[in-house]
Motif scaffolding. Structure first.
Motif, PDB file in Angstrom:
ATOM      1  N   GLU A 157      30.407  50.368  49.471  1.00 41.33           N
ATOM      2  CA  GLU A 157      29.585  51.596  48.969  1.00 41.33           C
ATOM      3  C   GLU A 157      29.299  50.369  47.535  1.00 41.33           C
ATOM      4  O   GLU A 157      28.455  51.578  47.163  1.00 41.33           O
ATOM      5  CB  GLU A 157      30.554  52.138  48.749  1.00 41.33           C
ATOM      6  CG  GLU A 157      30.174  53.588  48.398  1.00 41.33           C
ATOM      7  CD  GLU A 157      31.470  54.965  47.604  1.00 41.33           C
ATOM      8  OE1 GLU A 157      30.918  56.188  47.486  1.00 41.33           O
ATOM      9  OE2 GLU A 157      32.340  54.049  48.016  1.00 41.33           O
ATOM     10  N   ILE A 158      29.858  50.104  46.766  1.00 37.30           N
ATOM     11  CA  ILE A 158      29.843  50.292  45.352  1.00 37.30           C
ATOM     12  C   ILE A 158      29.056  48.714  45.138  1.00 37.30           C
ATOM     13  O   ILE A 158      27.637  48.807  44.965  1.00 37.30           O
ATOM     14  CB  ILE A 158      31.573  49.435  44.855  1.00 37.30           C
ATOM     15  CG1 ILE A 158      32.158  50.250  44.278  1.00 37.30           C
ATOM     16  CG2 ILE A 158      31.321  48.956  43.231  1.00 37.30           C
ATOM     17  CD1 ILE A 158      34.162  50.174  43.859  1.00 37.30           C
ATOM     18  N   LEU A 159      29.195  47.935  46.227  1.00 39.16           N
ATOM     19  CA  LEU A 159      28.044  46.463  46.276  1.00 39.16           C
ATOM     20  C   LEU A 159      26.884  47.550  46.425  1.00 39.16           C
ATOM     21  O   LEU A 159      25.154  47.022  45.869  1.00 39.16           O
ATOM     22  CB  LEU A 159      28.084  45.621  47.129  1.00 39.16           C
ATOM     23  CG  LEU A 159      29.308  44.811  46.743  1.00 39.16           C
ATOM     24  CD1 LEU A 159      29.559  44.000  47.343  1.00 39.16           C
ATOM     25  CD2 LEU A 159      28.950  43.863  45.022  1.00 39.16           C
ATOM     26  N   ASN A 160      26.315  47.991  47.304  1.00 37.77           N
ATOM     27  CA  ASN A 160      25.331  49.196  47.606  1.00 37.77           C
ATOM     28  C   ASN A 160      24.922  49.426  45.701  1.00 37.77           C
ATOM     29  O   ASN A 160      23.066  49.963  46.498  1.00 37.77           O
ATOM     30  CB  ASN A 160      25.680  50.042  48.728  1.00 37.77           C
ATOM     31  CG  ASN A 160      25.175  49.012  50.264  1.00 37.77           C
ATOM     32  OD1 ASN A 160      24.798  47.954  50.397  1.00 37.77           O
ATOM     33  ND2 ASN A 160      25.820  49.972  51.057  1.00 37.77           N
TER      34      ASN A 160
ATOM     35  N   GLY B   7      34.988  44.306  37.801  1.00 36.46           N
ATOM     36  CA  GLY B   7      34.784  45.095  37.604  1.00 36.46           C
ATOM     37  C   GLY B   7      34.612  46.143  38.867  1.00 36.46           C
ATOM     38  O   GLY B   7      35.477  47.046  38.975  1.00 36.46           O
ATOM     39  N   VAL B   8      34.010  45.221  39.601  1.00 36.47           N
ATOM     40  CA  VAL B   8      33.666  46.260  41.611  1.00 36.47           C
ATOM     41  C   VAL B   8      34.925  46.095  41.903  1.00 36.47           C
ATOM     42  O   VAL B   8      35.432  47.310  42.621  1.00 36.47           O
ATOM     43  CB  VAL B   8      32.662  44.907  41.742  1.00 36.47           C
ATOM     44  CG1 VAL B   8      33.314  45.217  43.882  1.00 36.47           C
ATOM     45  CG2 VAL B   8      31.570  44.758  41.603  1.00 36.47           C
ATOM     46  N   CYS B   9      35.981  44.676  41.301  1.00 38.23           N
ATOM     47  CA  CYS B   9      37.558  45.224  42.016  1.00 38.23           C
ATOM     48  C   CYS B   9      38.104  45.539  41.497  1.00 38.23           C
ATOM     49  O   CYS B   9      38.995  47.131  42.314  1.00 38.23           O
ATOM     50  CB  CYS B   9      38.048  43.994  42.082  1.00 38.23           C
ATOM     51  SG  CYS B   9      37.683  42.222  42.911  1.00 38.23           S
ATOM     52  N   ALA B  10      38.012  46.647  40.027  1.00 33.76           N
ATOM     53  CA  ALA B  10      38.629  47.256  39.146  1.00 33.76           C
ATOM     54  C   ALA B  10      38.354  49.024  39.955  1.00 33.76           C
ATOM     55  O   ALA B  10      39.004  49.427  40.382  1.00 33.76           O
ATOM     56  CB  ALA B  10      38.631  47.328  37.785  1.00 33.76           C
ATOM     57  N   ALA B  11      36.570  48.915  40.247  1.00 39.06           N
ATOM     58  CA  ALA B  11      37.088  50.070  41.133  1.00 39.06           C
ATOM     59  C   ALA B  11      36.931  50.599  42.268  1.00 39.06           C
ATOM     60  O   ALA B  11      37.149  51.242  42.720  1.00 39.06           O
ATOM     61  CB  ALA B  11      35.067  50.352  40.672  1.00 39.06           C
ATOM     62  N   ALA B  12      37.219  48.923  42.829  1.00 44.21           N
ATOM     63  CA  ALA B  12      37.736  49.179  44.208  1.00 44.21           C
ATOM     64  C   ALA B  12      38.763  49.912  44.198  1.00 44.21           C
ATOM     65  O   ALA B  12      39.067  50.590  45.062  1.00 44.21           O
ATOM     66  CB  ALA B  12      36.775  47.886  44.944  1.00 44.21           C
TER      67      ALA B  12
END
Ligand SMILES: CCCCCCCCCCCCCC(=O)SCCNC(=O)CCNC(=O)[C@H](O)C(C)(C)COP(=O)(O)OP(=O)(O)OC[C@H]1O[C@@H](n2cnc3c(N)ncnc32)[C@H](O)[C@@H]1OP(=O)(O)O
Length: 140
Positions: free
Chosen positions: A7-10, A69-74
């Motif tokens: 979802e975040i990567l999209n 950042g992606v990991c923190a948000a995930a």
């Protein structure tokens, strides 16, 4: 957890817009929810080169920022994050190829999310750079 990463990567990879996260083209490899770790792959591209045909340090710092950042948000579960600080150690030059960025969320605090990340050349497994960063849930 994989669905949240996708979802975040999209969300950040908007193919119709020129955005840094989109151009870096992060690819999710896998995550461990209990350990709060994840691997993200970046394949180097010519526009990231410096004058010696190595990957520019600013591009490497951006890969760390995006990976952590992606990991923190995930792992925070919902919403986005802002980067509060970022430290990078450049250990070996990034030559052309693919690099795996392995992030560990070291602390999921009430206000700060702290992470470390190790970048390895995919082919050799050699560590090429390390980083740590602090992220803040985005409230605006
Ligand atoms: C499915 C969807 C999921 C999406 C997930 C995406 C994953 C992301 C993956 C990629 C990761 C890539 C991640 C990236 O690339 S993030 C980009 C790089 N980082 C930043 O730009 C962070 C800038 N710093 C801050 O925002 C704060 O210092 C933080 C939040 C870190 C700490 O907070 P703290 O409590 O210490 O400070 P403050 O809240 O009082 O703010 C300080 C000042 O800044 C102003 N200010 C703050 N924000 C905004 C704003 N937006 N528009 C305009 N102004 C803004 C604010 O009004 C204040 O100004 P003033 O009142 O003093 O004049």
């Amino acid at each position: 957890m994989e669905a949240r990463f996708q979802e975040i990567l999209n969300h950040i990879k908007q193919p119709k817009e020129i955005r840094l996260n989109n151009m870096l083209d992060p690819f999710f490899l896998g995550a461990d929810e209990e350990e709060m770790t994840a691997d993200i792959l970046f394949c180097t591209q010519e526009w990231e080169w410096n004058q010696r045909n190595e990957i520019h340090g600013g591009a490497i710092a951006s890969m760390f920022d995006t990976a952590m950042g992606v990991c923190a948000a995930a792992f925070q579960g919902q919403g986005s994050v802002s980067t509060a600080d970022l430290q990078v150690s450049f250990i070996r030059p990034f030559l052309s190829g693919a690099f795996i960025f392995s992030t560990q969320i070291t602390s999921m605090g009430k206000t700060l999310i702290r992470a470390t990340c190790v970048a390895r050349e995919k082919q050799s497994g050699k560590i090429v750079a390390t980083a740590s960063g602090t992220f803040v849930p985005f409230k605006k």
